[in-house]
Design a protein around this motif. Structure first.
Motif, PDB file in Angstrom:
ATOM      1  N   TYR A 184       0.844  -1.207   0.055  1.00 37.01           N
ATOM      2  CA  TYR A 184       0.142   0.207   0.014  1.00 37.01           C
ATOM      3  C   TYR A 184       0.983   1.390   0.001  1.00 37.01           C
ATOM      4  CZ  TYR A 184      -4.250   2.772   0.760  1.00 37.01           C
ATOM      5  OH  TYR A 184      -5.552   3.404   0.505  1.00 37.01           O
ATOM      6  N   THR A 185       0.349   2.451  -0.534  1.00 39.74           N
ATOM      7  CA  THR A 185       1.006   3.753  -0.790  1.00 39.74           C
ATOM      8  C   THR A 185      -0.026   4.712  -0.132  1.00 39.74           C
ATOM      9  OG1 THR A 185       2.414   3.200  -2.424  1.00 39.74           O
ATOM     10  CG2 THR A 185       2.028   5.461  -2.209  1.00 39.74           C
ATOM     11  N   TYR A 186       0.436   5.490   0.629  1.00 40.43           N
ATOM     12  CA  TYR A 186      -0.400   6.817   0.904  1.00 40.43           C
ATOM     13  C   TYR A 186       0.727   7.896   1.055  1.00 40.43           C
ATOM     14  CZ  TYR A 186       1.595   5.089   5.496  1.00 40.43           C
ATOM     15  OH  TYR A 186       2.432   4.500   6.608  1.00 40.43           O
ATOM     16  N   TYR A 187       0.177   8.992   0.614  1.00 37.45           N
ATOM     17  CA  TYR A 187       0.922  10.208   0.592  1.00 37.45           C
ATOM     18  C   TYR A 187       0.317  11.538   0.846  1.00 37.45           C
ATOM     19  CZ  TYR A 187      -1.119   9.743  -4.088  1.00 37.45           C
ATOM     20  OH  TYR A 187      -2.222   9.530  -4.908  1.00 37.45           O
ATOM     21  N   SER A 188       1.026  12.558   0.985  1.00 36.13           N
ATOM     22  CA  SER A 188       0.520  13.882   1.152  1.00 36.13           C
ATOM     23  C   SER A 188      -0.400  14.397  -0.094  1.00 36.13           C
ATOM     24  CB  SER A 188       1.525  14.996   1.489  1.00 36.13           C
ATOM     25  OG  SER A 188       1.027  16.237   1.659  1.00 36.13           O
ATOM     26  N   THR A 189      -1.656  14.872   0.400  1.00 32.00           N
ATOM     27  CA  THR A 189      -2.605  15.597  -0.734  1.00 32.00           C
ATOM     28  C   THR A 189      -2.549  17.058  -0.365  1.00 32.00           C
ATOM     29  OG1 THR A 189      -4.487  15.173   0.871  1.00 32.00           O
ATOM     30  CG2 THR A 189      -3.960  13.404  -0.690  1.00 32.00           C
ATOM     31  N   GLU A 190      -1.473  17.586   0.238  1.00 32.02           N
ATOM     32  CA  GLU A 190      -1.764  19.018   0.342  1.00 32.02           C
ATOM     33  C   GLU A 190      -1.266  19.998  -0.778  1.00 32.02           C
ATOM     34  OE1 GLU A 190      -2.374  20.486   3.376  1.00 32.02           O
ATOM     35  OE2 GLU A 190      -2.701  18.656   4.391  1.00 32.02           O
ATOM     36  N   PRO A 191      -1.909  20.915  -1.006  1.00 34.00           N
ATOM     37  CA  PRO A 191      -1.961  21.795  -2.590  1.00 34.00           C
ATOM     38  C   PRO A 191      -0.186  22.052  -2.774  1.00 34.00           C
ATOM     39  CG  PRO A 191      -3.537  22.694  -1.144  1.00 34.00           C
ATOM     40  CD  PRO A 191      -2.828  21.964  -0.399  1.00 34.00           C
ATOM     41  N   GLN A 192       0.602  22.082  -1.805  1.00 38.10           N
ATOM     42  CA  GLN A 192       2.096  22.347  -2.017  1.00 38.10           C
ATOM     43  C   GLN A 192       2.584  21.150  -2.746  1.00 38.10           C
ATOM     44  OE1 GLN A 192       0.750  22.392   0.900  1.00 38.10           O
ATOM     45  NE2 GLN A 192       2.258  21.825   2.520  1.00 38.10           N
ATOM     46  N   HIS A 193       2.399  19.957  -2.516  1.00 40.47           N
ATOM     47  CA  HIS A 193       2.906  18.596  -3.114  1.00 40.47           C
ATOM     48  C   HIS A 193       2.042  18.052  -4.191  1.00 40.47           C
ATOM     49  CE1 HIS A 193       5.586  18.906   0.135  1.00 40.47           C
ATOM     50  NE2 HIS A 193       4.717  18.736   0.961  1.00 40.47           N
ATOM     51  N   LYS A 194       1.209  18.969  -4.688  1.00 41.42           N
ATOM     52  CA  LYS A 194      -0.004  18.067  -5.761  1.00 41.42           C
ATOM     53  C   LYS A 194       0.810  17.991  -6.961  1.00 41.42           C
ATOM     54  CE  LYS A 194      -4.401  18.854  -8.050  1.00 41.42           C
ATOM     55  NZ  LYS A 194      -5.470  19.722  -8.412  1.00 41.42           N
ATOM     56  N   LYS A 195       1.846  18.910  -7.498  1.00 41.35           N
ATOM     57  CA  LYS A 195       2.487  18.529  -8.592  1.00 41.35           C
ATOM     58  C   LYS A 195       3.541  17.536  -8.678  1.00 41.35           C
ATOM     59  CE  LYS A 195       1.453  23.112 -10.373  1.00 41.35           C
ATOM     60  NZ  LYS A 195       2.122  24.525 -11.211  1.00 41.35           N
ATOM     61  N   ARG A 196       3.938  16.905  -7.555  1.00 36.13           N
ATOM     62  CA  ARG A 196       5.097  16.093  -7.362  1.00 36.13           C
ATOM     63  C   ARG A 196       4.781  14.634  -7.795  1.00 36.13           C
ATOM     64  NH1 ARG A 196       9.329  17.434  -4.415  1.00 36.13           N
ATOM     65  NH2 ARG A 196       9.320  19.259  -3.022  1.00 36.13           N
ATOM     66  N   SER A 197       3.346  14.417  -7.971  1.00 33.77           N
ATOM     67  CA  SER A 197       2.866  13.061  -8.530  1.00 33.77           C
ATOM     68  C   SER A 197       3.441  12.059  -7.302  1.00 33.77           C
ATOM     69  CB  SER A 197       3.107  12.839  -9.929  1.00 33.77           C
ATOM     70  OG  SER A 197       2.557  13.449 -10.769  1.00 33.77           O
ATOM     71  N   LEU A 198       3.342  12.237  -6.125  1.00 34.03           N
ATOM     72  CA  LEU A 198       3.787  11.383  -4.949  1.00 34.03           C
ATOM     73  C   LEU A 198       3.650   9.985  -5.343  1.00 34.03           C
ATOM     74  CD1 LEU A 198       3.618  13.612  -2.054  1.00 34.03           C
ATOM     75  CD2 LEU A 198       5.868  13.069  -3.335  1.00 34.03           C
ATOM     76  N   GLY A 199       2.203   9.494  -5.758  1.00 34.47           N
ATOM     77  CA  GLY A 199       2.004   8.160  -5.926  1.00 34.47           C
ATOM     78  C   GLY A 199       3.004   7.458  -6.994  1.00 34.47           C
ATOM     79  N   THR A 200       3.260   8.182  -8.068  1.00 41.89           N
ATOM     80  CA  THR A 200       4.260   7.606  -9.202  1.00 41.89           C
ATOM     81  C   THR A 200       5.631   7.655  -8.473  1.00 41.89           C
ATOM     82  OG1 THR A 200       2.993   8.439 -11.200  1.00 41.89           O
ATOM     83  CG2 THR A 200       5.193   8.106 -11.458  1.00 41.89           C
ATOM     84  N   PHE A 201       6.013   8.612  -7.862  1.00 41.81           N
ATOM     85  CA  PHE A 201       7.463   8.750  -7.229  1.00 41.81           C
ATOM     86  C   PHE A 201       7.641   7.374  -6.221  1.00 41.81           C
ATOM     87  CE2 PHE A 201      11.010  10.379  -4.496  1.00 41.81           C
ATOM     88  CZ  PHE A 201      11.680  10.299  -5.672  1.00 41.81           C
ATOM     89  N   THR A 202       6.651   7.373  -5.556  1.00 37.40           N
ATOM     90  CA  THR A 202       6.788   6.129  -4.489  1.00 37.40           C
ATOM     91  C   THR A 202       6.853   4.703  -5.271  1.00 37.40           C
ATOM     92  OG1 THR A 202       5.320   7.119  -3.023  1.00 37.40           O
ATOM     93  CG2 THR A 202       5.754   4.942  -2.673  1.00 37.40           C
ATOM     94  N   ILE A 203       6.185   4.465  -6.416  1.00 38.01           N
ATOM     95  CA  ILE A 203       6.512   3.297  -7.321  1.00 38.01           C
ATOM     96  C   ILE A 203       7.827   3.164  -7.740  1.00 38.01           C
ATOM     97  CG2 ILE A 203       5.692   2.033  -9.301  1.00 38.01           C
ATOM     98  CD1 ILE A 203       2.845   2.816  -8.508  1.00 38.01           C
ATOM     99  N   LEU A 204       8.219   4.388  -8.326  1.00 38.21           N
ATOM    100  CA  LEU A 204       9.651   4.633  -8.916  1.00 38.21           C
ATOM    101  C   LEU A 204      10.462   4.087  -7.928  1.00 38.21           C
ATOM    102  CD1 LEU A 204       9.187   7.637 -11.193  1.00 38.21           C
ATOM    103  CD2 LEU A 204       9.256   5.375 -11.875  1.00 38.21           C
ATOM    104  N   SER A 205      10.535   4.808  -6.567  1.00 37.53           N
ATOM    105  CA  SER A 205      11.371   4.369  -5.497  1.00 37.53           C
ATOM    106  C   SER A 205      11.285   2.809  -5.219  1.00 37.53           C
ATOM    107  CB  SER A 205      11.022   5.267  -4.310  1.00 37.53           C
ATOM    108  OG  SER A 205      11.151   6.884  -4.603  1.00 37.53           O
ATOM    109  N   GLU A 206      10.395   2.285  -5.414  1.00 32.36           N
ATOM    110  CA  GLU A 206      10.257   0.651  -5.097  1.00 32.36           C
ATOM    111  C   GLU A 206      11.030   0.119  -5.963  1.00 32.36           C
ATOM    112  OE1 GLU A 206       5.921   1.019  -2.577  1.00 32.36           O
ATOM    113  OE2 GLU A 206       6.040   0.434  -4.506  1.00 32.36           O
ATOM    114  N   ILE A 207      10.872   0.635  -7.497  1.00 39.26           N
ATOM    115  CA  ILE A 207      11.393   0.016  -8.430  1.00 39.26           C
ATOM    116  C   ILE A 207      12.865   0.102  -8.170  1.00 39.26           C
ATOM    117  CG2 ILE A 207      11.903  -0.027 -10.919  1.00 39.26           C
ATOM    118  CD1 ILE A 207       9.179   1.221 -11.379  1.00 39.26           C
ATOM    119  N   MET A 208      13.314   1.186  -7.611  1.00 38.46           N
ATOM    120  CA  MET A 208      14.894   1.386  -7.380  1.00 38.46           C
ATOM    121  C   MET A 208      15.381   0.453  -6.500  1.00 38.46           C
ATOM    122  SD  MET A 208      16.131   3.544  -9.629  1.00 38.46           S
ATOM    123  CE  MET A 208      17.881   3.657  -8.848  1.00 38.46           C
ATOM    124  N   LEU A 209      14.468   0.310  -5.598  1.00 33.83           N
ATOM    125  CA  LEU A 209      14.785  -0.599  -4.284  1.00 33.83           C
ATOM    126  C   LEU A 209      14.967  -2.024  -4.840  1.00 33.83           C
ATOM    127  CD1 LEU A 209      15.302  -1.191  -1.307  1.00 33.83           C
ATOM    128  CD2 LEU A 209      12.890  -1.326  -1.099  1.00 33.83           C
TER     129      LEU A 209
END
Length: 251
Positions: A184-209
């Protein structure tokens, strides 16, 4: 005295739920199969250890872990939930995924074996309230979080993503014999982080791991073509799906 025993994959028992409304395809009914907690030839109080070998066999059959349970869909009139896994060594990020990595170069990724509830639960709670208020996990509460997220195994890891000292995303993964299973993945939904696409970045981090651990696959759970919540998994290529008990490339 209880003893740890790894059950024979050929002799596991399954418990089926009653049909219930599907969380992903409105109007459909779902039935879930859970792996029984006791082997046929063991005394009632015996403890079955779901070790990485047994867990890997279950994953290869399309099962997933949720808290202390291992489950798979067994719906009578629908087969839309299809197990999917990314071939890690052959993964090539799309342009959108490359841009996501570039936007988040200021973030740090940490791998942990423990969860700080005071830090993680508020992030999880806001995520469920904002993104999944129509789902089975709404409304969130601390006991639910402990059962679902905090119920870690010895083979579990937490991918923590931070902006400075602030935790802004987290992904729970389990280590299998041939890959990582993204729980499971959960991430900030605050406006200042909206453009980060944190769900995508988390999966990319898991691929690197997974690459760093020299594992072949990242198991992404169930791909559902007609569900906006689950169809995104086909954005990660090459993707394999479990079809007729065989892993085949998704075209």
């Amino acid at each position: 005295m209880s003893r740890d025993i790894t059950p024979d994959i050929r002799r596991i028992r399954l418990f089926l739920t009653d049909p219930h409304p599907c969380s992903y395809l409105p109007g459909n009914e779902a039935t879930t199969a859970f792996v029984a907690s006791a082997d046929l030839n063991l005394e009632v109080n015996s403890h079955i250890e779901v070790d990485p070998q047994f867990y890997s066999q279950l994953s290869d059959m399309g099962f997933r872990r949720s808290g202390q349970y291992f489950y798979a869909p067994r719906c009578q009139a629908c087969n839309a939930c299809i197990s999917a896994r990314l071939v890690v060594k052959k993964f090539k990020p799309s342009r959108q995924q490359q841009r996501c990595s570039s936007r988040n170069q200021d973030l740090t990724v940490w791998i942990s074996t423990q969860i700080d509830e005071q830090e993680h639960y508020p992030l999880y709670k806001r995520y469920i309230n904002t993104r999944h208020a129509d789902g089975d996990m709404f409304p969130p509460n601390l006991n639910q979080f402990r059962d679902f997220i905090g119920n870690l195994r010895e083979y579990s890891r937490i991918v923590e993503i931070r902006c400075g000292d602030e935790l802004i995303a987290a992904g729970v993964v389990d280590i299998l014999e041939d890959g990582l299973s993204a729980i499971y993945t959960y991430y900030s939904t605050e406006p200042q982080h909206k453009k980060r696409s944190l769900g995508t970045f988390t999966i990319l981090s898991e691929i690197m791991l997974a690459r760093e651990m020299e594992l072949s696959y990242l198991y992404l759970g169930y791909w559902i073509k007609d569900s906006p919540k689950m169809a995104y998994k086909s954005n990660y290529r090459p993707l394999e799906i479990l079809k007729d008990r065989q892993w085949t490339p998704l075209v």
